[in-house]
Design a protein around this motif. Structure first.
Motif, PDB file in Angstrom:
ATOM      1  N   LEU A   1      33.441  32.507  12.854  1.00 16.17           N
ATOM      2  CA  LEU A   1      34.329  31.643  13.622  1.00 16.17           C
ATOM      3  C   LEU A   1      35.025  32.373  14.767  1.00 16.17           C
ATOM      4  N   ALA A   2      35.268  33.657  14.630  1.00 15.46           N
ATOM      5  CA  ALA A   2      35.967  34.397  15.683  1.00 15.46           C
ATOM      6  C   ALA A   2      35.103  34.548  16.929  1.00 15.46           C
ATOM      7  N   THR A   3      33.805  34.819  16.729  1.00 17.32           N
ATOM      8  CA  THR A   3      32.913  35.063  17.866  1.00 17.32           C
ATOM      9  C   THR A   3      32.041  33.865  18.214  1.00 17.32           C
ATOM     10  N   GLY A   4      31.884  32.952  17.251  1.00 19.69           N
ATOM     11  CA  GLY A   4      31.016  31.800  17.479  1.00 19.69           C
ATOM     12  C   GLY A   4      29.552  32.093  17.248  1.00 19.69           C
ATOM     13  N   ARG A   5      29.228  33.276  16.781  1.00 21.92           N
ATOM     14  CA  ARG A   5      27.822  33.651  16.574  1.00 21.92           C
ATOM     15  C   ARG A   5      27.302  33.067  15.265  1.00 21.92           C
ATOM     16  N   MET A   6      26.050  32.585  15.323  1.00 22.07           N
ATOM     17  CA  MET A   6      25.399  32.111  14.112  1.00 22.07           C
ATOM     18  C   MET A   6      24.793  33.283  13.363  1.00 22.07           C
ATOM     19  N   LEU A   7      24.955  33.268  12.051  1.00 17.72           N
ATOM     20  CA  LEU A   7      24.425  34.304  11.194  1.00 17.72           C
ATOM     21  C   LEU A   7      23.226  33.750  10.430  1.00 17.72           C
ATOM     22  N   ALA A   8      22.488  34.613   9.814  1.00 14.33           N
ATOM     23  CA  ALA A   8      21.222  34.194   9.211  1.00 14.33           C
ATOM     24  C   ALA A   8      21.405  33.521   7.861  1.00 14.33           C
ATOM     25  N   GLU A   9      22.267  34.058   7.026  1.00 14.45           N
ATOM     26  CA  GLU A   9      22.320  33.641   5.625  1.00 14.45           C
ATOM     27  C   GLU A   9      23.469  32.673   5.370  1.00 14.45           C
ATOM     28  N   ALA A  10      23.143  31.508   4.777  1.00 12.49           N
ATOM     29  CA  ALA A  10      24.183  30.532   4.462  1.00 12.49           C
ATOM     30  C   ALA A  10      24.187  30.156   2.996  1.00 12.49           C
ATOM     31  N   GLN A  11      23.154  30.492   2.273  1.00 12.82           N
ATOM     32  CA  GLN A  11      23.021  30.052   0.890  1.00 12.82           C
ATOM     33  C   GLN A  11      24.130  30.630   0.003  1.00 12.82           C
ATOM     34  N   GLY A  12      24.730  29.761  -0.797  1.00 11.51           N
ATOM     35  CA  GLY A  12      25.741  30.197  -1.755  1.00 11.51           C
ATOM     36  C   GLY A  12      27.123  30.402  -1.173  1.00 11.51           C
ATOM     37  N   HIS A  13      27.325  30.120   0.115  1.00 10.64           N
ATOM     38  CA  HIS A  13      28.633  30.328   0.726  1.00 10.64           C
ATOM     39  C   HIS A  13      29.559  29.162   0.389  1.00 10.64           C
ATOM     40  N   ASP A  14      30.718  29.457  -0.154  1.00  7.36           N
ATOM     41  CA  ASP A  14      31.726  28.450  -0.474  1.00  7.36           C
ATOM     42  C   ASP A  14      32.948  28.685   0.409  1.00  7.36           C
ATOM     43  N   PRO A  15      33.119  27.893   1.461  1.00  9.52           N
ATOM     44  CA  PRO A  15      34.200  28.134   2.423  1.00  9.52           C
ATOM     45  C   PRO A  15      35.591  28.138   1.803  1.00  9.52           C
ATOM     46  N   GLU A  16      35.843  27.242   0.860  1.00  9.17           N
ATOM     47  CA  GLU A  16      37.189  27.154   0.295  1.00  9.17           C
ATOM     48  C   GLU A  16      37.508  28.376  -0.568  1.00  9.17           C
TER      49      GLU A  16
END
Length: 246
Positions: free
Chosen positions: A70-85
């Motif tokens: 969120l700070a840089t706006g760059r997309m990263l490769a891995e999203a699986q298993g990420h729980d934002p809360e």
């Protein structure tokens, strides 16, 4: 004394049992919440005119999920298993928000967040952003879908809320959510103007409020303004608008 000691041991054992059970059940709870969100996202996609046909043409059944810094706006490769809360509660994976910036009432914000994308021939067709913020009685979570200009709302789908039944809880009704498509988030200067107003909307940046639920409506508006701004998805949307999917 023995009775007191025994009672203390029983209370301690009960507390440990409850704690262990809560820890063991947490992954299942997260999985259930995510499954419910996915169902709502599918329903939202199906409700957007022509979008399902585009997805069938592209041979995809769901949007691509990416992780964004969120700070840089760059997309990263891995999203699986990420729980934002969960990430937002951990000081190592989140930041404390300055009071003046925390219009959504979050206190902390995760460093990385999920975004959902649909593209065709390298061009963005739809962006869906998970957003959340404080309502009147609860934390409100929603999916905010943006059209390719990244400023026009395609849909708003409330996924979690515990507002006052019959009043604020009406933000989850199809009728109220149907007011959002076509609304504009920012004006030509880039100033974020989206709002939920008392009475009837009179500009492209406004949505009708719900009678008797002003504070809930304000919470929804503040939530969207926060996540569309510089402390939320703003850097990502700026980068996406300038560079595309890269």
């Amino acid at each position: 004394m023995k009775a007191l000691g025994l009672a203390g041991l029983v209370a301690l054992a009960s507390a440990l049992t409850l704690s262990t059970a809560a820890t063991a059940l947490r992954p299942r709870q997260i999985a259930n919440i995510e499954a419910a969100r996915q169902l709502r996202m599918q329903a939202m996609v199906d409700a957007l005119p022509g979008l399902r046909a585009v997805m069938e043409e592209l041979g995809v059944t769901e949007l691509e999920t990416r992780l964004v810094d969120l700070a840089t706006g760059r997309m990263l490769a891995e999203a699986q298993g990420h729980d934002p809360e969960t990430a937002a509660r951990d000081p190592e994976t989140s930041i404390a928000l300055p009071e003046e910036a925390d219009i959504a009432g979050l206190e902390r914000r995760e460093a990385q967040a999920l975004v959902h994308l649909l593209e065709r021939d390298g061009a963005v067709m739809l962006v869906v952003l998970p957003v959340r913020g404080a309502g009147y009685q609860s934390t409100i979570s929603a999916l905010l879908a943006l059209e390719p200009d990244l400023n026009t709302i395609a849909a708003l789908t409330v996924t979690e809320q515990a507002e006052t039944p019959g009043l604020g809880a009406r933000i989850e009704s199809e009728a109220w959510q149907a007011l959002w498509p076509g609304r504009q988030i920012a004006d030509e200067t880039g100033a974020i103007r989206i709002d939920v107003v008392r009475g009837q909307a009179s500009t492209p940046y406004e949505v009708d409020g719900i009678s008797g639920a002003t504070r809930t409506g304000n919470g929804v508006a503040d939530m969207i303004r926060f996540w569309m701004g510089p402390w939320g998805y703003g850097p990502f949307l700026d980068r996406l608008g300038q560079e595309g999917l890269g």
